[in-house]
Write a protein that holds these residues in place. Sequence first.
Motif, PDB file in Angstrom:
ATOM      1  N   ALA A  91      -7.362   3.676 -11.574  1.00 37.33           N
ATOM      2  CA  ALA A  91      -6.808   2.676 -12.333  1.00 37.33           C
ATOM      3  C   ALA A  91      -5.514   2.284 -11.526  1.00 37.33           C
ATOM      4  N   LEU A  92      -4.577   3.623 -11.143  1.00 33.41           N
ATOM      5  CA  LEU A  92      -3.380   3.179 -10.380  1.00 33.41           C
ATOM      6  C   LEU A  92      -3.604   2.992  -8.949  1.00 33.41           C
ATOM      7  N   LYS A  93      -4.942   3.213  -8.624  1.00 32.88           N
ATOM      8  CA  LYS A  93      -5.151   2.859  -7.155  1.00 32.88           C
ATOM      9  C   LYS A  93      -5.294   1.593  -6.754  1.00 32.88           C
ATOM     10  N   LYS A  94      -5.482   0.780  -8.024  1.00 34.42           N
ATOM     11  CA  LYS A  94      -5.434  -0.585  -7.482  1.00 34.42           C
ATOM     12  C   LYS A  94      -3.954  -1.212  -7.368  1.00 34.42           C
ATOM     13  N   THR A  95      -3.773  -2.131  -6.387  1.00 31.50           N
ATOM     14  CA  THR A  95      -2.362  -2.701  -6.007  1.00 31.50           C
ATOM     15  C   THR A  95      -2.142  -3.605  -6.992  1.00 31.50           C
ATOM     16  N   ALA A  96      -0.678  -3.568  -7.478  1.00 33.11           N
ATOM     17  CA  ALA A  96      -0.338  -4.689  -8.627  1.00 33.11           C
ATOM     18  C   ALA A  96       0.007  -5.744  -7.854  1.00 33.11           C
TER      19      ALA A  96
ATOM     20  N   LEU B 272       0.925  -1.111  -0.078  1.00 34.89           N
ATOM     21  CA  LEU B 272       0.058   0.173   0.050  1.00 34.89           C
ATOM     22  C   LEU B 272       0.909   1.369   0.048  1.00 34.89           C
ATOM     23  N   ARG B 273       1.922   1.143   0.651  1.00 31.28           N
ATOM     24  CA  ARG B 273       2.903   2.201   0.849  1.00 31.28           C
ATOM     25  C   ARG B 273       3.520   2.628  -0.581  1.00 31.28           C
ATOM     26  N   GLU B 274       4.030   1.738  -1.385  1.00 28.33           N
ATOM     27  CA  GLU B 274       4.560   1.843  -2.885  1.00 28.33           C
ATOM     28  C   GLU B 274       3.347   2.252  -3.716  1.00 28.33           C
ATOM     29  N   ASN B 275       2.215   1.735  -3.510  1.00 23.40           N
ATOM     30  CA  ASN B 275       1.089   2.263  -4.522  1.00 23.40           C
ATOM     31  C   ASN B 275       0.877   3.666  -4.251  1.00 23.40           C
ATOM     32  N   PHE B 276       0.829   3.926  -2.926  1.00 23.40           N
ATOM     33  CA  PHE B 276       0.290   5.211  -2.645  1.00 23.40           C
ATOM     34  C   PHE B 276       1.304   6.320  -3.062  1.00 23.40           C
ATOM     35  N   LEU B 277       2.344   6.051  -2.895  1.00 25.56           N
ATOM     36  CA  LEU B 277       3.406   7.213  -3.430  1.00 25.56           C
ATOM     37  C   LEU B 277       3.641   6.947  -4.750  1.00 25.56           C
ATOM     38  N   SER B 278       3.529   5.864  -5.259  1.00 28.26           N
ATOM     39  CA  SER B 278       3.660   6.142  -6.736  1.00 28.26           C
ATOM     40  C   SER B 278       2.605   7.120  -7.252  1.00 28.26           C
ATOM     41  N   ARG B 279       1.416   6.958  -6.746  1.00 31.79           N
ATOM     42  CA  ARG B 279       0.281   7.778  -7.216  1.00 31.79           C
ATOM     43  C   ARG B 279       0.605   9.463  -6.960  1.00 31.79           C
ATOM     44  N   VAL B 280       1.150   9.358  -5.920  1.00 32.54           N
ATOM     45  CA  VAL B 280       1.422  10.904  -5.622  1.00 32.54           C
ATOM     46  C   VAL B 280       2.451  11.775  -6.524  1.00 32.54           C
ATOM     47  N   PHE B 281       3.399  10.592  -7.033  1.00 32.38           N
ATOM     48  CA  PHE B 281       4.462  11.205  -7.940  1.00 32.38           C
ATOM     49  C   PHE B 281       3.844  11.524  -9.332  1.00 32.38           C
ATOM     50  N   ALA B 282       2.821  10.419  -9.583  1.00 30.70           N
ATOM     51  CA  ALA B 282       2.028  10.412 -11.171  1.00 30.70           C
ATOM     52  C   ALA B 282       1.272  11.793 -10.916  1.00 30.70           C
ATOM     53  N   HIS B 283       0.757  12.082  -9.705  1.00 25.79           N
ATOM     54  CA  HIS B 283      -0.441  13.225  -9.817  1.00 25.79           C
ATOM     55  C   HIS B 283       0.504  14.458  -9.785  1.00 25.79           C
ATOM     56  N   ALA B 284       1.759  14.390  -9.214  1.00 22.96           N
ATOM     57  CA  ALA B 284       2.647  15.934  -9.285  1.00 22.96           C
ATOM     58  C   ALA B 284       3.041  15.925 -10.621  1.00 22.96           C
ATOM     59  N   GLU B 285       3.362  15.015 -11.337  1.00 17.86           N
ATOM     60  CA  GLU B 285       3.945  15.042 -12.535  1.00 17.86           C
ATOM     61  C   GLU B 285       2.660  15.672 -13.516  1.00 17.86           C
ATOM     62  N   TRP B 286       1.562  15.282 -13.368  1.00 17.67           N
ATOM     63  CA  TRP B 286       0.335  15.551 -13.973  1.00 17.67           C
ATOM     64  C   TRP B 286      -0.050  16.997 -13.783  1.00 17.67           C
TER      65      TRP B 286
END
Length: 320
Positions: free
Chosen positions: A235-240, A160-174
């Motif tokens: 979509a990115l919210k789902k854990t891989a 969950l930590r990796e998923n959340f922070l991946s989304r944070v960086f994607a959001h910031a890039e957008w």
Amino acid sequence: MLTPSRPVIKIGISACLLGSPVRFNGGHKESRLCSETLARHFEFVPICPEVAIGLGTPREPIRLVGEPTNPRAVGTVHPELDVSDALTAYGERIAAELDDLSGYILMQKSPSCGMERVKVYQANGHPVDGGGSGLFARALMQAWPDLPVEEDGRLNDPVLRENFLSRVFAHAEWQRLRDTGLTRKALVDFHSRYKYQLMATDPLQYKALGRMVATIGKMPLDEFAPTYFRQLMQALKKTASRGNHSNVLQHLSGYLKRDIGSEDKQELQHLITQYREGVVPLVVPLTLLKHHFRRHPDRYVANQAYLQPHPENLSLRNAI
């Protein structure tokens, strides 16, 4: 000290998680993950909604009562103390004022800040099964449906930590893309960069968003872009899963088929299999894959967010 190699990314956070003594009992709930590790990479914006609406420290605790979908926040000793509207209004105000955040970390179980499963009490004094959301948190999430939001307790789970922070960086890039002037080409390039990240989290949406981007010229960009981004963030919210990660690793290794020899291919396949079976963490096959791409660069692969969606020294893929 913020990491200097990337632009500053702001994350909202419940102030008690950074050690501020703002809890009802005058204490705090400092999270060392937040106050020490993550503070080196993000600019935190600490907020305590209960203090912000005028409740003192220490103070009478509040709790949620009534219907889980629309509870009230009232005093535990003096139920005539009702701060429901104040907490909701403050959440809406923060959402309107702080539009430059790329994530939010909330205090779990809090009647103001809890993201989910907060106790909601019935008239008989017993909590309802399933619980609800803190009123400040609910207002935030309703106003910012695309914003990555997580609770401190859930961040102890490495996936969950990796998923959340991946989304944070994607959001910031957008956000940076939007602020510098979004074009159709820029959006297509952004989507191309996140293709393998999408394949790992949600293969069905990977295909659906690909079809969607192919129609980008058929509607105004100011209508298309928010719809696209909302679907992307969901979509990115789902854990891989390990299976999906392994599938992405196999796809990426295909770009090396003409560049590396049979022994290197066998070693890479062996590590991907070991990862799929849970023998080694994701960082092991990824490290070898990136090693080969350093020796045999591919422009398309080098641009993929999947290979490094967050700073390497966060070590987020060492435990998944």
